[in-house]
Motif scaffolding. Sequence first.
Motif, PDB file in Angstrom:
ATOM      1  N   ILE A 152       1.413  11.746  -3.993  1.00  0.00           N
ATOM      2  CA  ILE A 152       2.824  11.464  -4.774  1.00  0.00           C
ATOM      3  C   ILE A 152       2.752  10.249  -5.743  1.00  0.00           C
ATOM      4  O   ILE A 152       3.627  10.393  -6.568  1.00  0.00           O
ATOM      5  CB  ILE A 152       3.764  11.240  -3.470  1.00  0.00           C
ATOM      6  N   ASP A 153       1.858   9.482  -5.688  1.00  0.00           N
ATOM      7  CA  ASP A 153       2.023   8.114  -6.581  1.00  0.00           C
ATOM      8  C   ASP A 153       0.597   7.666  -6.922  1.00  0.00           C
ATOM      9  O   ASP A 153       0.210   6.882  -6.150  1.00  0.00           O
ATOM     10  CB  ASP A 153       3.067   7.211  -6.150  1.00  0.00           C
ATOM     11  N   LYS A 154      -0.242   8.414  -7.639  1.00  0.00           N
ATOM     12  CA  LYS A 154      -1.356   7.971  -7.838  1.00  0.00           C
ATOM     13  C   LYS A 154      -1.872   6.699  -8.391  1.00  0.00           C
ATOM     14  O   LYS A 154      -2.921   5.957  -7.957  1.00  0.00           O
ATOM     15  CB  LYS A 154      -2.391   8.791  -8.697  1.00  0.00           C
ATOM     16  N   VAL A 155      -0.962   6.209  -9.409  1.00  0.00           N
ATOM     17  CA  VAL A 155      -0.897   4.806  -9.996  1.00  0.00           C
ATOM     18  C   VAL A 155       0.480   4.200  -9.733  1.00  0.00           C
ATOM     19  O   VAL A 155       1.312   4.393 -10.672  1.00  0.00           O
ATOM     20  CB  VAL A 155      -1.249   4.909 -11.483  1.00  0.00           C
TER      21      VAL A 155
ATOM     22  N   LEU B 148       4.133  11.141 -16.288  1.00  0.00           N
ATOM     23  CA  LEU B 148       5.826  11.183 -16.198  1.00  0.00           C
ATOM     24  C   LEU B 148       6.092   9.933 -15.688  1.00  0.00           C
ATOM     25  O   LEU B 148       6.894   9.060 -15.935  1.00  0.00           O
ATOM     26  CB  LEU B 148       6.261  12.295 -15.623  1.00  0.00           C
ATOM     27  N   GLN B 149       5.435   9.268 -14.542  1.00  0.00           N
ATOM     28  CA  GLN B 149       5.520   8.268 -13.641  1.00  0.00           C
ATOM     29  C   GLN B 149       5.271   6.837 -14.703  1.00  0.00           C
ATOM     30  O   GLN B 149       6.005   5.927 -14.682  1.00  0.00           O
ATOM     31  CB  GLN B 149       4.887   8.237 -12.488  1.00  0.00           C
ATOM     32  N   MET B 150       4.196   7.094 -15.526  1.00  0.00           N
ATOM     33  CA  MET B 150       3.851   5.796 -16.310  1.00  0.00           C
ATOM     34  C   MET B 150       4.797   5.830 -17.258  1.00  0.00           C
ATOM     35  O   MET B 150       5.333   4.579 -17.831  1.00  0.00           O
ATOM     36  CB  MET B 150       2.435   6.098 -16.902  1.00  0.00           C
ATOM     37  N   GLU B 151       5.460   6.988 -17.833  1.00  0.00           N
ATOM     38  CA  GLU B 151       6.417   6.890 -18.924  1.00  0.00           C
ATOM     39  C   GLU B 151       7.585   6.307 -18.433  1.00  0.00           C
ATOM     40  O   GLU B 151       8.198   5.253 -18.904  1.00  0.00           O
ATOM     41  CB  GLU B 151       6.918   8.165 -19.526  1.00  0.00           C
ATOM     42  N   HIS B 152       8.113   6.581 -17.024  1.00  0.00           N
ATOM     43  CA  HIS B 152       9.100   5.864 -16.424  1.00  0.00           C
ATOM     44  C   HIS B 152       9.237   4.510 -16.251  1.00  0.00           C
ATOM     45  O   HIS B 152       9.971   3.567 -16.477  1.00  0.00           O
ATOM     46  CB  HIS B 152       9.520   6.511 -15.163  1.00  0.00           C
TER      47      HIS B 152
ATOM     48  N   ALA C 285       0.789  -1.210  -0.015  1.00  0.00           N
ATOM     49  CA  ALA C 285      -0.047   0.054  -0.142  1.00  0.00           C
ATOM     50  C   ALA C 285       0.853   1.320   0.069  1.00  0.00           C
ATOM     51  O   ALA C 285       1.897   1.106   0.682  1.00  0.00           O
ATOM     52  CB  ALA C 285      -0.811  -0.052   1.246  1.00  0.00           C
ATOM     53  N   VAL C 286       0.471   2.315  -0.681  1.00  0.00           N
ATOM     54  CA  VAL C 286       1.218   3.378  -0.952  1.00  0.00           C
ATOM     55  C   VAL C 286       0.779   4.614  -0.130  1.00  0.00           C
ATOM     56  O   VAL C 286      -0.492   4.794  -0.367  1.00  0.00           O
ATOM     57  CB  VAL C 286       1.666   3.798  -2.351  1.00  0.00           C
ATOM     58  N   ALA C 287       1.286   5.313   0.685  1.00  0.00           N
ATOM     59  CA  ALA C 287       0.875   6.436   1.393  1.00  0.00           C
ATOM     60  C   ALA C 287       1.958   7.447   1.268  1.00  0.00           C
ATOM     61  O   ALA C 287       3.098   7.426   0.515  1.00  0.00           O
ATOM     62  CB  ALA C 287       0.678   6.111   2.807  1.00  0.00           C
TER      63      ALA C 287
ATOM     64  N   SER D 264     -11.621  26.312  -9.525  1.00  0.00           N
ATOM     65  CA  SER D 264     -10.234  26.463  -9.995  1.00  0.00           C
ATOM     66  C   SER D 264      -9.186  25.880  -9.286  1.00  0.00           C
ATOM     67  O   SER D 264      -8.144  25.370  -9.941  1.00  0.00           O
ATOM     68  CB  SER D 264     -10.217  27.911 -10.286  1.00  0.00           C
ATOM     69  N   LEU D 265      -9.166  26.015  -7.883  1.00  0.00           N
ATOM     70  CA  LEU D 265      -8.103  25.506  -7.134  1.00  0.00           C
ATOM     71  C   LEU D 265      -8.137  23.938  -7.193  1.00  0.00           C
ATOM     72  O   LEU D 265      -7.118  23.233  -7.648  1.00  0.00           O
ATOM     73  CB  LEU D 265      -8.570  25.860  -5.660  1.00  0.00           C
ATOM     74  N   LEU D 266      -9.457  23.198  -7.313  1.00  0.00           N
ATOM     75  CA  LEU D 266      -9.299  21.659  -7.563  1.00  0.00           C
ATOM     76  C   LEU D 266      -8.867  21.263  -8.811  1.00  0.00           C
ATOM     77  O   LEU D 266      -8.377  20.340  -8.985  1.00  0.00           O
ATOM     78  CB  LEU D 266     -10.892  21.012  -7.187  1.00  0.00           C
ATOM     79  N   GLN D 267      -9.215  21.952  -9.876  1.00  0.00           N
ATOM     80  CA  GLN D 267      -8.719  21.732 -11.355  1.00  0.00           C
ATOM     81  C   GLN D 267      -7.111  21.749 -11.208  1.00  0.00           C
ATOM     82  O   GLN D 267      -6.646  21.035 -11.986  1.00  0.00           O
ATOM     83  CB  GLN D 267      -9.164  22.597 -12.233  1.00  0.00           C
ATOM     84  N   SER D 268      -6.721  22.955 -10.642  1.00  0.00           N
ATOM     85  CA  SER D 268      -5.255  23.082 -10.713  1.00  0.00           C
ATOM     86  C   SER D 268      -4.655  21.722  -9.973  1.00  0.00           C
ATOM     87  O   SER D 268      -3.508  21.215 -10.583  1.00  0.00           O
ATOM     88  CB  SER D 268      -4.762  24.151  -9.866  1.00  0.00           C
ATOM     89  N   GLN D 269      -5.281  21.208  -9.058  1.00  0.00           N
ATOM     90  CA  GLN D 269      -4.562  19.975  -8.245  1.00  0.00           C
ATOM     91  C   GLN D 269      -4.800  18.944  -9.322  1.00  0.00           C
ATOM     92  O   GLN D 269      -3.869  18.108  -9.372  1.00  0.00           O
ATOM     93  CB  GLN D 269      -5.368  19.738  -7.044  1.00  0.00           C
ATOM     94  N   ARG D 270      -5.952  18.890  -9.969  1.00  0.00           N
ATOM     95  CA  ARG D 270      -5.775  17.562 -10.915  1.00  0.00           C
ATOM     96  C   ARG D 270      -4.933  17.819 -12.028  1.00  0.00           C
ATOM     97  O   ARG D 270      -4.488  16.774 -12.581  1.00  0.00           O
ATOM     98  CB  ARG D 270      -7.498  17.512 -11.658  1.00  0.00           C
ATOM     99  N   ILE D 271      -4.670  18.867 -12.821  1.00  0.00           N
ATOM    100  CA  ILE D 271      -3.514  19.144 -13.578  1.00  0.00           C
ATOM    101  C   ILE D 271      -2.338  18.536 -13.101  1.00  0.00           C
ATOM    102  O   ILE D 271      -1.709  17.854 -13.907  1.00  0.00           O
ATOM    103  CB  ILE D 271      -3.466  20.655 -13.915  1.00  0.00           C
ATOM    104  N   THR D 272      -1.976  18.974 -12.182  1.00  0.00           N
ATOM    105  CA  THR D 272      -0.529  18.688 -11.458  1.00  0.00           C
ATOM    106  C   THR D 272      -0.493  17.253 -11.267  1.00  0.00           C
ATOM    107  O   THR D 272       0.322  16.479 -11.650  1.00  0.00           O
ATOM    108  CB  THR D 272      -0.269  19.204 -10.021  1.00  0.00           C
ATOM    109  N   SER D 273      -1.729  16.433 -10.710  1.00  0.00           N
ATOM    110  CA  SER D 273      -1.862  15.225 -10.732  1.00  0.00           C
ATOM    111  C   SER D 273      -1.625  14.239 -11.968  1.00  0.00           C
ATOM    112  O   SER D 273      -0.836  13.332 -12.209  1.00  0.00           O
ATOM    113  CB  SER D 273      -3.069  14.503  -9.951  1.00  0.00           C
TER     114      SER D 273
END
Length: 289
Positions: free
Chosen positions: A183-186, A233-237, A135-137, A218-227
């Motif tokens: 930090i690590d959604k998938v 990037l993590q999937m590419e790696h 499990a990732v936290a 707008s605040l929630l959308q900005s968080q989604r964009i970052t995620s």
Amino acid sequence: MLQRRKIGLALGGGGARGFAHLGVLIALSENGIPIDFISGTSMGAVVGAARAIGTDLDHLSRLLSCLDINELLQVSDSTIREVQKAIGRGLIEYVRGSDWHANESFPQDLARIYELFSLLTANKDFSDTVIPFAAVAADLETGDRVVLTRGKLYKAVAASAAVPGTFSPVEHQGRYLIDGGVIDKVPASVTIDMGAEVVIAVDTGAPLTRSVNTTLDSLLQSQRITSHELTRLQMEHAHQRVDGRLILLHPKVDWITMLAFKHVTEAIAAGKEEVYDHINEIKKLCGLP
């Protein structure tokens, strides 16, 4: 005859959308796709832990469909309302201090998720799993990814699913842990670290197609964009680490909001459908007939 590669399953976060993972697991089982390792973040950790201990998936589906999870956890089905409540709690805590810093006992919101996740994992330990599971936290103070592989499953799952603002951080060995999706959604790389040579990753994260009408939107959308960008990037790696032997599934659950737990049945159906839409690709990737 080629030796079968070890298959890892990486289940992402997404709140109520994450019940699609259960449909994915059921469909993979129906098609004889073996799973050697499971890693999960947030709701992916909840469902992944249940699968790792050998839970009957159809029975679990029926159980979850009968539960009023919003009532059990005492959370609204509206993400916006939960954010507004968090702001109110924050103002009170600014004056009184927070419950989770008191160290005398854990907060009532954690008591509720401990009870639910203990039920879903049969109060078992990591040592009881029939499939290796992680499990990732995230560490609230340092931002480090924390991979949990020991102790009670329900405590690790609670830490992985402790959505900031909705649930209190989980104290673990002197650290405060929150939802791993920060930090690590998938967590595909975690599955590879466990030994997977092929990865089936499932992304049930929030879409970028939601309407943006207010400052809070707008605040929630900005968080989604970052995620989204971090996950890309993590999937590419991860894709490079297994020489391209990775498939990323996107169950069609965009319309379900994070805390709308009443849509369990629809989410499960979407997970099944996504697997069947890609079953030939999955079998080819895994080297199965």
